[in-house]
Write a protein that holds these residues in place. Sequence first.
Motif, PDB file in Angstrom:
ATOM      1  N   LYS A 177      35.228  29.913  47.784  1.00 39.75           N
ATOM      2  CA  LYS A 177      35.906  28.972  46.890  1.00 39.75           C
ATOM      3  C   LYS A 177      37.288  29.508  46.534  1.00 39.75           C
ATOM      4  N   THR A 178      38.182  28.581  46.143  1.00 40.81           N
ATOM      5  CA  THR A 178      39.536  28.978  45.762  1.00 40.81           C
ATOM      6  C   THR A 178      39.496  29.640  44.393  1.00 40.81           C
ATOM      7  N   ILE A 179      39.589  30.953  44.364  1.00 40.05           N
ATOM      8  CA  ILE A 179      39.589  31.669  43.078  1.00 40.05           C
ATOM      9  C   ILE A 179      40.799  32.582  42.922  1.00 40.05           C
ATOM     10  N   LEU A 180      41.659  32.661  43.957  1.00 39.60           N
ATOM     11  CA  LEU A 180      42.818  33.539  43.824  1.00 39.60           C
ATOM     12  C   LEU A 180      43.715  33.153  42.645  1.00 39.60           C
ATOM     13  N   PRO A 181      43.890  31.833  42.344  1.00 42.52           N
ATOM     14  CA  PRO A 181      44.662  31.520  41.138  1.00 42.52           C
ATOM     15  C   PRO A 181      44.082  32.144  39.872  1.00 42.52           C
ATOM     16  N   LEU A 182      42.748  32.301  39.832  1.00 46.06           N
ATOM     17  CA  LEU A 182      42.139  32.918  38.651  1.00 46.06           C
ATOM     18  C   LEU A 182      42.493  34.395  38.567  1.00 46.06           C
ATOM     19  N   PHE A 183      42.553  35.080  39.711  1.00 42.91           N
ATOM     20  CA  PHE A 183      43.010  36.469  39.681  1.00 42.91           C
ATOM     21  C   PHE A 183      44.443  36.544  39.159  1.00 42.91           C
ATOM     22  N   HIS A 184      45.280  35.635  39.624  1.00 45.79           N
ATOM     23  CA  HIS A 184      46.656  35.626  39.142  1.00 45.79           C
ATOM     24  C   HIS A 184      46.747  35.169  37.692  1.00 45.79           C
ATOM     25  N   ARG A 197      46.744  28.536  35.904  1.00 46.83           N
ATOM     26  CA  ARG A 197      46.053  29.411  36.842  1.00 46.83           C
ATOM     27  C   ARG A 197      44.542  29.458  36.582  1.00 46.83           C
ATOM     28  N   VAL A 198      44.145  29.348  35.325  1.00 44.76           N
ATOM     29  CA  VAL A 198      42.718  29.360  35.015  1.00 44.76           C
ATOM     30  C   VAL A 198      42.016  28.170  35.661  1.00 44.76           C
ATOM     31  N   PHE A 199      42.655  27.003  35.613  1.00 45.19           N
ATOM     32  CA  PHE A 199      42.044  25.782  36.144  1.00 45.19           C
ATOM     33  C   PHE A 199      42.569  25.423  37.536  1.00 45.19           C
TER      34      PHE A 199
END
Length: 408
Positions: free
Chosen positions: A146-153, A283-285
Amino acid sequence: MTTDPSGAPEQTLSPAQVLRWKAAIFAIFLTSGLSIATWASRVPAIKASLDIENAQVGALLLASGIASIVGLSTSSLVMARFGARRGMLTLMLVFAAGVAVVGLGTDLFVSYPVVMAGLILFGFGNGCIDVIMNVEATAIEQLGGKTILPLFHAFFSFGTVIGAGVGAALAGIGVNVLAHAASIAVLIVLIAIAAIANVPSRAQTDPDPAEHGAGWRERLTLALSAWREPRTYAIGVIMLGMAFAEGSANDWLALGVVEGHGGDEALGAFALTVFSVAMTAVRVFGGPLVDRFGRVWVLRALALTAAAGLTLFILAPNLPLALVGAALWGVGASLGFPLGMSAAADDPAKAAARVSAAATIGYVAFLAGPPILGVISDHIGLLNTLWIIVVLTIASGIASSAARPLRR
């Protein structure tokens, strides 16, 4: 059983180990953002203490940027030779030392060269670890599907929010840069020790220390292979504009409020906090948004938002509107970098190599752009200089089709 990006089997990780790995990389992203905002939020105080002009501030940023680019350029070698775990621990200690030296140079020695030396240490450590932590984050993303890299950022942005908020509060009550920087340096060291203990060893990024000769050279060759691929540079265009927008905000937004809109130092730090909060919220969402609408459309919409926010910040007739512009600027710049990383990691077989190359392009803009703006601002004014970023964000939106997922 997990696999490395080349498809070779690695150690089996339990769900608890994966969770600790994820938490450790979240912490490293947060610490990087915290260290950057610590410096950025105190730029007006450092400038005043050293009694320097914008061009000299720009020279400090240039020194840090050059050191960071050296770090970026050597990150593949560090991973290939020493591994991600040992590399990240050492680099976190290096940039913690850099933060402390900046404080010493500002208030104890009141020395421009000492501050510059601190920023060189800080820049090298942060530049090198940024690539390695993105490689680790994309490995976790590939594992989960799943796309979670924005959450890391987002955690990087959490760090900038915390750093900018602390900077605003301490500037408001008159705490000097030395006490502030020394406290943050100690915190970074503690986080580094705790986080690295929970990062698992992986075959592709953590070679056997006893391995010599062709083994590590083969890994280095693979890491450099992405530089021969046109798609790497296409993704780099997307990241260029957004990384420029983010990096310039970190270094110049607070000073733009002070010198361009007549605010005080605390209000400048507060504006950086507004920017960081807005960026963090998106970035969280961001992951679910991307999975729903696709990378390309999300990137195009956010590029327009960034351009609009920058325009409002530049032209705002009063401080409340300037703060609204800062918020839109943060929203627009939020996902360009992490989605570029995700696009680079589409093919697991070369994910680490492509992420490393794409991260290098993005961070060159992130780190080298702001010093250039500092030199230009001495000739045309800081707010007028920000029009350059407006143009670059629009170019990023135009190039967003390069982030379209690869066909399996």
